[in-house]
Structure formats: structure tokens, C-alpha cells
Design a protein around this motif. Structure first.
Motif, PDB file in Angstrom:
ATOM      1  N   ALA A  93      -6.580   0.189   3.249  1.00  0.00           N
ATOM      2  CA  ALA A  93      -5.704   0.619   2.165  1.00  0.00           C
ATOM      3  C   ALA A  93      -6.393   1.683   1.313  1.00  0.00           C
ATOM      4  O   ALA A  93      -5.752   2.632   0.849  1.00  0.00           O
ATOM      5  CB  ALA A  93      -5.318  -0.583   1.300  1.00  0.00           C
ATOM      6  N   VAL A 127       0.843  -1.206   0.000  1.00  0.00           N
ATOM      7  CA  VAL A 127       0.000   0.000   0.000  1.00  0.00           C
ATOM      8  C   VAL A 127       0.877   1.255   0.000  1.00  0.00           C
ATOM      9  O   VAL A 127       0.602   2.211  -0.736  1.00  0.00           O
ATOM     10  CB  VAL A 127      -0.952  -0.005   1.215  1.00  0.00           C
ATOM     11  N   ILE A 162       1.388   6.689  -6.823  1.00  0.00           N
ATOM     12  CA  ILE A 162       0.311   7.613  -7.215  1.00  0.00           C
ATOM     13  C   ILE A 162       0.797   9.056  -7.124  1.00  0.00           C
ATOM     14  O   ILE A 162       0.603   9.859  -8.046  1.00  0.00           O
ATOM     15  CB  ILE A 162      -0.933   7.384  -6.324  1.00  0.00           C
ATOM     16  N   VAL A 163       1.423   9.386  -5.970  1.00  0.00           N
ATOM     17  CA  VAL A 163       1.918  10.754  -5.814  1.00  0.00           C
ATOM     18  C   VAL A 163       3.021  11.034  -6.848  1.00  0.00           C
ATOM     19  O   VAL A 163       3.109  12.129  -7.411  1.00  0.00           O
ATOM     20  CB  VAL A 163       2.427  11.001  -4.371  1.00  0.00           C
ATOM     21  N   VAL A 183      -0.343  17.879  -6.399  1.00  0.00           N
ATOM     22  CA  VAL A 183       1.013  17.969  -6.945  1.00  0.00           C
ATOM     23  C   VAL A 183       0.955  18.229  -8.460  1.00  0.00           C
ATOM     24  O   VAL A 183       1.672  19.083  -8.983  1.00  0.00           O
ATOM     25  CB  VAL A 183       1.813  16.674  -6.643  1.00  0.00           C
ATOM     26  N   ALA A 205      -3.730   9.500  -1.195  1.00  0.00           N
ATOM     27  CA  ALA A 205      -2.592   9.673  -2.114  1.00  0.00           C
ATOM     28  C   ALA A 205      -3.059  10.286  -3.432  1.00  0.00           C
ATOM     29  O   ALA A 205      -2.379  11.161  -3.989  1.00  0.00           O
ATOM     30  CB  ALA A 205      -1.910   8.327  -2.357  1.00  0.00           C
ATOM     31  N   VAL A 206      -4.213   9.850  -3.929  1.00  0.00           N
ATOM     32  CA  VAL A 206      -4.730  10.415  -5.184  1.00  0.00           C
ATOM     33  C   VAL A 206      -5.035  11.902  -4.995  1.00  0.00           C
ATOM     34  O   VAL A 206      -4.712  12.733  -5.855  1.00  0.00           O
ATOM     35  CB  VAL A 206      -5.984   9.648  -5.669  1.00  0.00           C
ATOM     36  N   VAL A 264      -3.632  13.971  -2.929  1.00  0.00           N
ATOM     37  CA  VAL A 264      -2.361  14.703  -2.883  1.00  0.00           C
ATOM     38  C   VAL A 264      -1.734  14.750  -4.281  1.00  0.00           C
ATOM     39  O   VAL A 264      -1.165  15.769  -4.684  1.00  0.00           O
ATOM     40  CB  VAL A 264      -1.394  14.048  -1.862  1.00  0.00           C
ATOM     41  N   ALA A 265      -1.886  13.645  -5.048  1.00  0.00           N
ATOM     42  CA  ALA A 265      -1.309  13.608  -6.398  1.00  0.00           C
ATOM     43  C   ALA A 265      -1.943  14.679  -7.289  1.00  0.00           C
ATOM     44  O   ALA A 265      -1.242  15.342  -8.071  1.00  0.00           O
ATOM     45  CB  ALA A 265      -1.504  12.220  -7.010  1.00  0.00           C
ATOM     46  N   PHE A 266      -3.249  14.880  -7.173  1.00  0.00           N
ATOM     47  CA  PHE A 266      -3.917  15.933  -7.956  1.00  0.00           C
ATOM     48  C   PHE A 266      -3.371  17.308  -7.582  1.00  0.00           C
ATOM     49  O   PHE A 266      -3.171  18.169  -8.433  1.00  0.00           O
ATOM     50  CB  PHE A 266      -5.430  15.896  -7.746  1.00  0.00           C
ATOM     51  N   GLY A 297       2.153   1.728  -3.380  1.00  0.00           N
ATOM     52  CA  GLY A 297       1.079   2.225  -4.243  1.00  0.00           C
ATOM     53  C   GLY A 297       0.865   3.718  -4.055  1.00  0.00           C
ATOM     54  O   GLY A 297       0.726   4.473  -5.029  1.00  0.00           O
ATOM     55  N   CYS A 298       0.862   4.157  -2.785  1.00  0.00           N
ATOM     56  CA  CYS A 298       0.678   5.580  -2.493  1.00  0.00           C
ATOM     57  C   CYS A 298       1.812   6.403  -3.111  1.00  0.00           C
ATOM     58  O   CYS A 298       1.571   7.442  -3.733  1.00  0.00           O
ATOM     59  CB  CYS A 298       0.635   5.817  -0.980  1.00  0.00           C
ATOM     60  N   TYR A 330      -5.770   5.162   2.547  1.00  0.00           N
ATOM     61  CA  TYR A 330      -4.440   5.687   2.209  1.00  0.00           C
ATOM     62  C   TYR A 330      -4.346   6.019   0.719  1.00  0.00           C
ATOM     63  O   TYR A 330      -3.810   7.052   0.332  1.00  0.00           O
ATOM     64  CB  TYR A 330      -3.359   4.662   2.564  1.00  0.00           C
ATOM     65  N   LEU A 331      -4.870   5.109  -0.117  1.00  0.00           N
ATOM     66  CA  LEU A 331      -4.730   5.299  -1.562  1.00  0.00           C
ATOM     67  C   LEU A 331      -5.526   6.510  -2.042  1.00  0.00           C
ATOM     68  O   LEU A 331      -5.063   7.284  -2.879  1.00  0.00           O
ATOM     69  CB  LEU A 331      -5.159   4.026  -2.304  1.00  0.00           C
TER      70      LEU A 331
END
Lengths: 155, 447
Positions: B23, A9, A16-17, B37, B30-31, B33-35, A12-13, B26-27
């Protein structure tokens, strides 16, 4: 969560970042501001709107062109001041004297919005142009300053 | 395939689901935060700009946590069956604390950095931000409401506030969320433009709020229509407990298992505002459900006054305190006082390898004693009643231990139902006797 799954996980995080990073712009776009024409017209936060637009004329190779500064317009996103260059009754250039704050987000938005507004104004030859999407503070403030510059120029 | 193998496979599957849900939190964060970034959030004109970015990230993660909280208490089957009602509530609370801290970080950093950029004091900036739109003062008010809710939740645990009063305050959360959400879409820079990020957040909010509305509002009303559940009999037992029998249509389709509980809302003038978690005290029948309640809070006492014919709104069935959690072929059902109710229901289907250990002050105060004794004899289950005043452990003064009562306890499932401190003591004893953590099943009613 079990160790092996936690690692999965976490990976994966990170991926993604990382993908977000890969897709991101790597450099802050910059906007070239022109110097204020006189100390009186320089941006002082809170001076809304400045009543002293300045006019200067330069003799160019193709004939006389003059620049006119609009008033400084302040809103929640900072100060905005426009300068137009006029030759033979036509606006030939639009620039920003002040635009927003040094905050990276503000810089990023204005670097896109000001050139977009400039193109619109040059094409339509009016200060009254449509707002740029995603720049809901820059657009009205900058066009307001433009209006002052247009009036000063007698357009 | 043997039963034990089937249990093991089911347990493993639940483990996957549970880890998957965790999970997902968390994922999804992360998405988000990715947007942020991808939209250039890491770009800066000076290193100090990254503090502003950190403030935005704190807001994004806080939003993901609030969404997770809504989903966790939505009573959606994909949460209830996998995580269990009590653990979902516990995680909900833990996430709530983290989310609140992140909200404070978000507000603190954004405010301080904006004040710095604009050359204003922080106090002046607080009101200057109102120029951005109505959604800023709304979000500020929402933060105030969150603060009240978090404070009262902490106070409620410490000083044992009445559930009813705590619940009334907790309802402010709905208002707080409604006030806070708009600024994410209307001001949140990453989401304003209506691109993929905007759709991502819209889908998340729709999923969380959708689960909540579907499983807490729509489904209970639909069940009310489908089953037409009504109070059929109210019977007070000599020990002071009260049984409420409710009749309805096709109740087997509720899918309730013995040992599970439901949230009951009696639709009369005094009681319709409150839903209470009570276990079924008998295996559900196609035409009837029964609960048995011991007077402790106001509501438990007031159950006695229920009129026959009162409509009943139910949410559930809830919890994994039932056969679905089994990992071994033998089991020990440990109950204290009124905690016997789910155990009594499980006895309806129990097989002989079950031992019931029941801790009571005296037989006269043991609810449903006749029924439990008769059923245990009928099913061939061993019934051990520990009667007497409190002792040093979870038992009486004699200091009983699980291993002493059930020598092979380490190879069995242990179900524990009773007050939290007492159940903790039983759990410690079970662990000391070598029962794996995954074979100990509890339903913690915080209230």
C-alpha cells in the motif's frame, strides 16, 4: 492484497490526489503580450538576437512617451522580447512582446515571472535586475532583451 | 494461547505488514502525483498539453517505483522478515520492468511535446534540451544504462547467463540512478522550487538510499567487527559437497534461525567481489556457523580452496524459510539433493510431528546423509528418502505424492527446498492435496 484493503488503499490514493486537486490553481494565469510594432521585429524562432529594435513615439496627455523594443532572445524555453515605455527619461512600463512557448508550464511560469521582472525594473530603473526564482530561463533572456531596449532608449 | 493460535496471529501480522508495504508504494505514488496536480499540472492551454502532463506523471511514478526497488533489495529487516527475500527479489524485478516502460513513456512524451512547442524535430530537440543543463545529457545517458541493464536481465533469464557476469552488468544501475536523479531535482518543475514537494522527494530518496547503505554496506561491516567471523574448517564429504565451518564471537546475536540463509562474502583475493546465498546447514551456535555447498557454479566449486582464517562478511540472516512462517502444528519438510541443508538445520529444533521427505538420485550422492538420519532418529521425526532416477512427477519412477506419504498433509505446513522446476511440481502436488497456499513455504534461489 485482500479486496477490502485494496479498496481502502485505492480510496486513500484517490483522496490524496483529490487533495492535490483541491489545492491546485483552477485557471491558467494569463500574460498579456503586446503586438509587435513592425513585421521585422515579430518573433521568428531562431532569430537571435534580432538587430532591429524599433522605436515609436506617441503623444500622450501628459507629454511625449516612446516605446523601445529589445532584440528577440532565444533559449531552450522559447523566445523572449521586451518592450519598455519611456517618458521624460523614466521607464514607465515594461511589457513582453514574446515570452516562451504555448506550453502550459511555460505560460504559467511566464505569467508570474514577467510581471515580477516588470516591477523590479520599474522600481530600480535598470535592466540589470535579479532573476526571479523558478524562472531560470525567462529571467536572463528577458533581461537580455531589456538591455537592448534600454540601450536603444539611451538609458 | 495455543501454539497454533500464536502462529495464526503472527501470520496475520505479517499479512498486515506485507499489505502495508505494498500500500505504501501506491500511496507514495499518489502523493507524488498530488504534488504535481497541486502545482497546476492539470492546467492546459490546449487539450494536447495533457500529453505533456502525462509524461511528467510517468516520470513521477517511475521514480517512486525505482525507490521501491531500492528499498526492496536493501535487505532491510522490515522487508526481509515480512515479504521474504525471494518474493522481494521477484517484486523488485516486476517493478523494474514497469518502471522502465514508464521511463520510456516519460521521455517519449516530454520529448515529442517539447519538440512540438519549440518547432523542432525530435532529434534536434534531444540535443536542444541539453541547454537546460548538464543534468539532461546525464539523465539521457542514465536511460541508456537502464536499457542495457533491463536487456541483460531479460537475456540472463532466457539464456542462463552466468550469475557473475549478469551481476557485473547489473551494477551499472548504481551509475544509472546517479545520472538520472539530478534532473528530477534540478529540472523537474514540481520540485525545483524547494517547497513541500522537494522535501517529500528528498525524504523518499534518503529513506531508500539510506536503507540500502545501512543494511548492505554499514551493517555487514559492523557485523564483521562485532563477530570477527573467520573460516575455521573446510571439509569435503564423500558425495562431493563441501562444508565450511566459520567461527566468531557472539553469533547468537545475529538472530539467525535454522532454515534461513545469509549472503556470504569470503574476503580473500579471488572471492571478495562476490556474495553468495547459502543456507545454514546446522542450527547456528553462539561460536560457529556452518554451510554446506554442492559444486554447481564456479564459486561453489571454489569454496573448497578456502584458506582457514579467511575473514567472512555476511549479510542477513535472510528469508522466511524457517519456524517464523509456521501456520500449523505439523509440518512436512520436502528437499531435493543439496536442498536438504536448511531442512537439516531445521531438524535441530524440529518436534516429532515433522516428516522429512528427501528426493535423491542415490544415497551415495545424498549430502550429510549420516547427520540427517541420526538427527531424525534423535528428534523422533519421520524420514522418507525417495531414491532413484527421475519419475513423472517430483518423485521417482514410482510416482509418489505428498498425500500418499503424509495422509494429513493438508493440515500441515509444507516447506520445499530444491531446484525451481522441481519445487514447482511439489507445490502443485501440495495444492492438489489441499494444502492452503499460505502454508507452503519456499525459498526460491533464482541462481
Amino acid at each position: 492484497m485482500r479486496g477490502s484493503r485494496a479498496v481502502l488503499v485505492a480510496g486513500g490514493c484517490a483522496a490524496i490526489v483529490g487533495a492535490g486537486w483541491a489545492a491546485s490553481p483552477k485557471e491558467l494565469p494569463t500574460l498579456d503580450l503586446v503586438a509587435p510594432s513592425s513585421p521585422a521585429a515579430s518573433a521568428t524562432p531562431g532569430a537571435t538576437p534580432s538587430p532591429t529594435p524599433t522605436v515609436s513615439a506617441t503623444a500622450g496627455a501628459t507629454g511625449a512617451s516612446s516605446t523601445y523594443d529589445g532584440p528577440v532572445v532565444t533559449n531552450a524555453r522559447g523566445d523572449y522580447q521586451a518592450r519598455i515605455t519611456v517618458a521624460d527619461g523614466q521607464v514607465t512600463d515594461v511589457q513582453a512582446v514574446v515570452a516562451g512557448t504555448p506550453d502550459a508550464q511555460s505560460v504559467q511560469i511566464n505569467a508570474v515571472a514577467i510581471p515580477a521582472l516588470r516591477d523590479e525594473v520599474l522600481a530600480a530603473q535598470t535592466w540589470d535586475v535579479a532573476a526571479v526564482s523558478g524562472a531560470s530561463f525567462t529571467s536572463p533572456a528577458f533581461t537580455e532583451s531589456l538591455r537592448g531596449a534600454f540601450e536603444e532608449a539611451g538609458l | 494461547m495455543s501454539t497454533v493460535e500464536a502462529y495464526a496471529r503472527r501470520t496475520a501480522r505479517r499479512g498486515w505488514w506485507r499489505d502495508g508495504l505494498e500500500a505504501a508504494i501506491y500511496l507514495v505514488a499518489a502523493v507524488g502525483v498530488a504534488f504535481f496536480v497541486a502545482s497546476g499540472g492539470l492546467l492546459a492551454t490546449a487539450p494536447v498539453d495533457h500529453l505533456y502532463g502525462l509524461g511528467r506523471v510517468a516520470g513521477i511514478v517511475a521514480a517512486v517505483l525505482v525507490l521501491s526497488q531500492i528499498t526492496l533489495i536493501s535487505r532491510a529487516p522490515y522487508v526481509e522478515r515480512v515479504v521474504g527475500h525471494d518474493r522481494a527479489a521477484a517484486v523488485h524485478m516486476r517493478l523494474g520492468k514497469v518502471a522502465f516502460v514508464l521511463m520510456l513513456v516519460h521521455v517519449g512524451l516530454i520529448l515529442a511535446m517539447s519538440a512540438r512547442y519549440d518547432g523542432r524535430s525530435i532529434l534536434a530537440e534531444t540535443t536542444a534540451l541539453w541547454q537546460l543543463g548538464w543534468f539532461i545529457p546525464a539523465a539521457q545517458a542514465g536511460l541508456g544504462l537502464f536499457a542495457i541493464v533491463v536487456a541483460t536481465s531479460l537475456v540472463a533469464i532466457r539464456s542462463r547467463w552466468r550469475y557473475e557476469r549478469w551481476h557485473a552488468v547489473h551494477l551499472l544501475v548504481y551509475a544509472a540512478i546517479a545520472l538520472v536523479v539530478p534532473h528530477q531535482f534540478l529540472e523537474g518543475s514540481t520540485f525545483r522550487s524547494g517547497g513541500a514537494a522537494w522535501w517529500f522527494w528528498l525524504a523518499l530518496w534518503a529513506l531508500a538510499v539510506g536503507s540500502f547503505v545501512a543494511f548492505r554496506i554499514v551493517r555487514p561491516l559492523w557485523l564483521l567487527g562485532r563477530h570477527d567471523l573467520r573460516v575455521a574448517a573446510v571439509e569435503t564429504h564423500p558425495d562431493g559437497s563441501t562444508s565450511v565451518t566459520m567461527r566468531g564471537r557472539g553469533l547468537d546475536r545475529l538472530g539467525a534461525r535454522p532454515g534461513q540463509f545469509l549472503l556470504w562474502r569470503f574476503l580473500d583475493r579471488e572471492r571478495w567481489t562476490q556474495a553468495h546465498p547459502w543456507s545454514l546447514s546446522r542450527a547456528p551456535r553462539p561460536d560457529a556457523l556452518r554451510i554446506t555447498v554442492k559444486p554447481s557454479g564456479d564459486a561453489s566449486a571454489a569454496v573448497r580452496g578456502l584458506e582457514v582464517g579467511t575473514r567472512v562478511l555476511v549479510e542477513g540472516p535472510l528469508g522466511v524459510f524457517s519456524e517464523v512462517a509456521r501456520t500449523a502444528s505439523g509440518c512436512v519438510l520436502v528437499a531435493s539433493g543439496i536442498g536438504i541443508t536448511p531442512v537439516r538445520a531445521m531438524l535441530d529444533e524440529a518436534h516429532p510431528a515433522c516428516t522429512v521427505v528427501w528426493r535423491v538420485r542415490s544415497r551415495a550422492e545424498a549430502p550429510l546423509l549420516d547427520e540427517v538420519e541420526a538427527l531424525a532418529a534423535e528428534r523422533g521425526a519421520r524420514l522418507v528418502i525417495l531414491e532413484g532416477p527421475r519419475g513423472p512427477g517430483w518423485g521417482t519412477a514410482a510416482g509418489e505424492t505428498l498425500a500418499g506419504i503424509v495422509p494429513d498433509v493438508a493440515a500441515r505446513d509444507v516447506y520445499v527446498c530444491g531446484p525451481v522446476a522441481w519445487a514447482d511440481a511439489v507445490e502443485r502436488d501440495a495444492r492438489a492435496a489441499g494444502v492452503p497456499a499460505g502454508a507452503i513455504h519456499r525459498e526460491r534461489f533464482g541462481w
